[in-house]
Every structure is written in C-alpha cells, then in structure tokens.
Design an enzyme around this catalytic site. Structure first.
Site, PDB file in Angstrom:
ATOM      1  N   ASP A 171       0.856  -1.192   0.000  1.00 37.67           N
ATOM      2  CA  ASP A 171       0.000   0.000   0.000  1.00 37.67           C
ATOM      3  C   ASP A 171       0.893   1.244   0.000  1.00 37.67           C
ATOM      4  O   ASP A 171       1.774   1.400   0.860  1.00 37.67           O
ATOM      5  CB  ASP A 171      -0.896  -0.033   1.251  1.00 37.67           C
ATOM      6  CG  ASP A 171      -1.916   1.090   1.271  1.00 37.67           C
ATOM      7  OD1 ASP A 171      -3.118   0.800   1.219  1.00 37.67           O
ATOM      8  OD2 ASP A 171      -1.496   2.266   1.337  1.00 37.67           O
ATOM      9  N   ILE A 172       0.644   2.118  -0.981  1.00 38.49           N
ATOM     10  CA  ILE A 172       1.455   3.343  -1.079  1.00 38.49           C
ATOM     11  C   ILE A 172       1.084   4.267   0.089  1.00 38.49           C
ATOM     12  O   ILE A 172      -0.099   4.456   0.391  1.00 38.49           O
ATOM     13  CB  ILE A 172       1.221   4.056  -2.430  1.00 38.49           C
ATOM     14  CG1 ILE A 172       1.545   3.096  -3.584  1.00 38.49           C
ATOM     15  CG2 ILE A 172       2.064   5.322  -2.538  1.00 38.49           C
ATOM     16  CD1 ILE A 172       1.201   3.619  -4.960  1.00 38.49           C
ATOM     17  N   GLU A 220      -4.884   2.308  -4.119  1.00 36.74           N
ATOM     18  CA  GLU A 220      -3.415   2.302  -4.149  1.00 36.74           C
ATOM     19  C   GLU A 220      -2.850   1.045  -3.466  1.00 36.74           C
ATOM     20  O   GLU A 220      -1.745   1.009  -2.987  1.00 36.74           O
ATOM     21  CB  GLU A 220      -2.884   3.613  -3.529  1.00 36.74           C
ATOM     22  CG  GLU A 220      -2.775   3.674  -2.004  1.00 36.74           C
ATOM     23  CD  GLU A 220      -4.097   3.631  -1.222  1.00 36.74           C
ATOM     24  OE1 GLU A 220      -5.140   3.249  -1.787  1.00 36.74           O
ATOM     25  OE2 GLU A 220      -4.058   3.942  -0.032  1.00 36.74           O
TER      26      GLU A 220
END
Ligand SMILES: Nc1nc2c(ncn2[C@@H]2O[C@H](COP(=O)(O)OP(=O)(O)OP(=O)(O)O)[C@@H](O)[C@H]2O)c(=O)[nH]1
Length: 377
Positions: free
Chosen positions: A232-233, A275
């Site tokens: 996960d960004i 994301e």
C-alpha cells in the site's frame, strides 16, 4: 488373341488396383484429417492448440518433422503462453517471429502453400532438427489478409511433398488452422483484458481471486509454500491532493511497473483496489520473502518520479503472510485464500501503525481446521 486379352485385363487390373490404393490412401488421409480437425476445434487455449498441432499433427499426418511459426510482434503471444505455464524455450518446433516480413518473402503475394524440395529459405523453420527434411509443405496461416504464421511439414522422402500434388486438402487445412488460431488469439486477448487493470497494466482483483485458488491447490499438491505481500502506497491521498489526480495515476503506474519488474515471471501482481496491490510468490522461505519485500520497499523509496516537471517521491508499506499445506488438509482453498489475504492485510495494518515505509510479517497462517481434526484422530 486370347493372350492379348489376358494382358489387357491384367493391365486394367493393375490400374484398378492403383486407383483403389489411391482412393484408400485418400480416404485414410481424410479420416485422419477430420479427427485432427475435430480435436482442434474443441481446444480452447492457445497453448493446447500449439501442443495439439505439434504433437498430434506429426502423428496424424505421419510426418518426419513438423514446426509451427507464429507472428508475435508485441510479445503478446509469449506473454499468454508464459502465463499458461507453456515452456517456450524447450518447445523448439515453435518459432515466434517479430515481424511478418520473413513470411511475406517466403510466400509472396500469391499466398499459396509451398510444396516441394527443401529450400534454404525455410531453414529457420527446421533449425531445431539436425536432419533436414528433403521435401516440405509450408502452409501459410492467414486471416483477413494478415499473416498469422505458418505450419511447416517435412519429410525425409523426396516424393512425399511434390509440387504437382493436389493442394485442396492443404488449402482446407489453412482455413481451419487459421480460424482456430484467430479464435484462440481473440479469446486469449478477451480473457486477458478482462483480468487486467486498465490503468496500471497489472492484473486485477478478479484475476488474483482466480489465481489464488489455483496457487493454493498447487501448493497443496507440491507441498511448496505460498506467500502473499499486501502493498500500500503511503499517504497516497496527499499525492492526489498536492499534485492532482493525474499525477496520482502516474505514480500508480510507476510503482506497479517497478514492483512487477522485481518479481519472477510466475509470480502474480494484482491491483487490489485504489493504491493497494497484492503479490503472490511461491516457494520462498521467510527470509527470502522478507528480502524480496525489502527490495520492493527500497526500490519504491528510491524511485525519482517527475510529473509535470515536479519531483514526486513515495514510500510503500508491506504486510506479509504465508501458507504451507499441512499433512491433513481439511480447509477449503477458498477459506485458506481468505485467511492468507486477511493475514497479510493485518500485517500491512501493523506496518502502517508502526510508522509506514516498513514491512511486517505475520508468518505462516495456521490451518485451524486441520489442527482440530488432527487432535481428534
Ligand atoms: N489518482 C488516483 N487516485 C486513486 C485511485 N484509486 C484510489 N485513489 C485515491 O487513493 C487515496 C487513498 O487514500 P487513503 O485510503 O486515505 O490512504 P493514504 O492516503 O495512502 O494513507 P495511508 O494508506 O494510511 O498511508 C484516495 O484519495 C483515493 O481517492 C486511482 O485510480 N487514481
């Protein structure tokens, strides 16, 4: 007079025998071809079709050598085949051509099969075999005026393929094989686009759900572990807020592209949503898994992205979990899949909670059902 009649009769008889032999030979060939064709029409993947043509085709048509050459301009075919677990490297009778030029020069505009003596022009089609054929039938595969490839038959006998040979049989085969090939290519393309995330080009969640079940099955059969990384960004919302949604899209593409490059061909990378990405990696011990996760983390951190002239830097948090099949498997693949993803997601939550730009590993998930039932044995 009587003698003449007997001679005439025996000549007639031998002509008749010859004709009967030819009819028999043709009807056998027709039957073999129909069986080959029936099977071909029932196949529903490109890799199955290639195997059928190369392996069964050789036997069906009683050939000494056979090869198939397919045009693969954009590497799409190679990708479909690799994803299907097809071993391109060891299938020497298959040649993937980068353009159609070679076929155009070989067959010309007439687009007719070449039947006759082996010619050095077609040497590439038979490069895999030490003993070159003496006579060949090179059959162009064409749909809507475009070369898809060629199917190449070779014999060690000169008289097997001669240029006076009737070609209606072969022409029929050109149509059948070409149509099947085109259908399979279209089908693969449809299958692929429905399982690909259009923004990033990596697989989508639907594909992940399909593959996860298959990977768990495989892992239960082979005993090899399966690992899952949930990626996960970090603070991605602020990228959108600061640089705009397009910049956010650009970051998603760059990050997913570089993560994909760090994985093996057989590993899966899918966009899970927004994301978030999930990677499936097989047959790794925990230290190797963490080393890969760390490489991903460092690579993303070091990405120097520029959008609209402005530098953008991001970091990524990763949660890891693994599964190794116990001796007595009782949980369903769907149950294990759910728990593996949940466990990696929980590890990701910890990574976020512990400061982001880090990896947390939840280790191996426990197959509770099997423990319970092992205890009751
Ligand atoms: N540009 C772009 N943004 C997206 C896309 N899908 C989801 N998002 C955005 O991604 C952001 C995710 O934000 P959050 O869930 O708050 O997570 P975050 O900001 O990364 O924070 P942490 O995960 O806690 O580090 C939201 O603003 C979504 O609008 C997309 O396809 N493109």
């Amino acid at each position: 007079m009587e003698e003449d009649l007997t001679t005439d009769l025996s000549i007639l008889q031998s002509h008749l025998d010859g004709m009967i032999n030819r009819v028999q030979h043709n009807s056998n060939a027709l039957r073999r071809f129909q069986a080959f064709e029936r099977r071909l029409l029932n196949l529903n993947s490109l890799s199955e079709m290639i195997v059928h043509i190369l392996e069964d085709g050789k036997a069906f048509f009683d050939l000494d050598v056979i090869s198939l050459c397919l045009v693969d301009k954009e590497n799409e075919l190679s990708e479909y085949l690799i994803q299907d677990g097809f071993d391109i490297k060891t299938t020497k009778q298959l040649t993937l051509l980068k353009d159609r030029h070679q076929l155009k020069t070989l067959f010309g505009f007439a687009v007719k099969p070449y039947i006759g003596a082996y010619h050095p022009k077609c040497s590439e089609f038979f490069s895999y075999t030490d003993r070159k054929p003496i006579s060949v039938a090179l059959i162009p595969l064409i749909r809507r005026g475009k070369y898809l490839g060629s199917l190449n038959f070779g014999s060690f006998q000169q008289e097997r393929f001669i240029d006076t040979m009737a070609t209606d049989f072969i022409e029929h085969m050109i149509s059948v094989v070409s149509i099947c090939l085109e259908n399979n290519l279209n089908f693969e393309m449809m299958r692929r686009t429905s399982l690909i995330d259009t923004l990033t080009g990596v697989n989508n969640r639907r594909f992940l759900e399909q593959r996860l079940g298959e990977e768990i099955d495989r892992c239960q059969r082979s005993g090899e572990p399966l690992s899952c990384l949930f990626l996960d960004i970090d603070y991605f919302k602020s990228i959108n807020d600061t640089h705009g949604h397009q910049a956010g899209d650009y970051v998603l593409k760059q990050v997913s592209g570089s993560v994909k490059n760090l994985l093996r061909n057989n590993d899966v990378l899918a966009r899970y949503g927004g994301e978030e990405f999930v990677a499936l990696l097989s047959n790794l011990d925990e230290s190797k898994l963490i080393a890969i996760a760390e490489r991903i983390r460092c690579t993303v951190e070091a990405l120097n992205m520029v959008f609209d002239g402005k530098p953008i830097q991001v970091t990524i948090s990763i949660g890891a979990a693994s599964y190794s099949a116990p001796k007595h498997i009782l949980s369903s693949a769907a149950d294990i899949a759910m728990r593996l993803i949940e466990s990696a997601d929980a590890a990701l939550y910890q990574a976020k909670h512990n400061g982001r730009n880090r990896i947390e590993n939840n280790g191996f998930i426990i197959d509770r059902t099997s423990i319970d039932s092992a205890a009751s044995y």
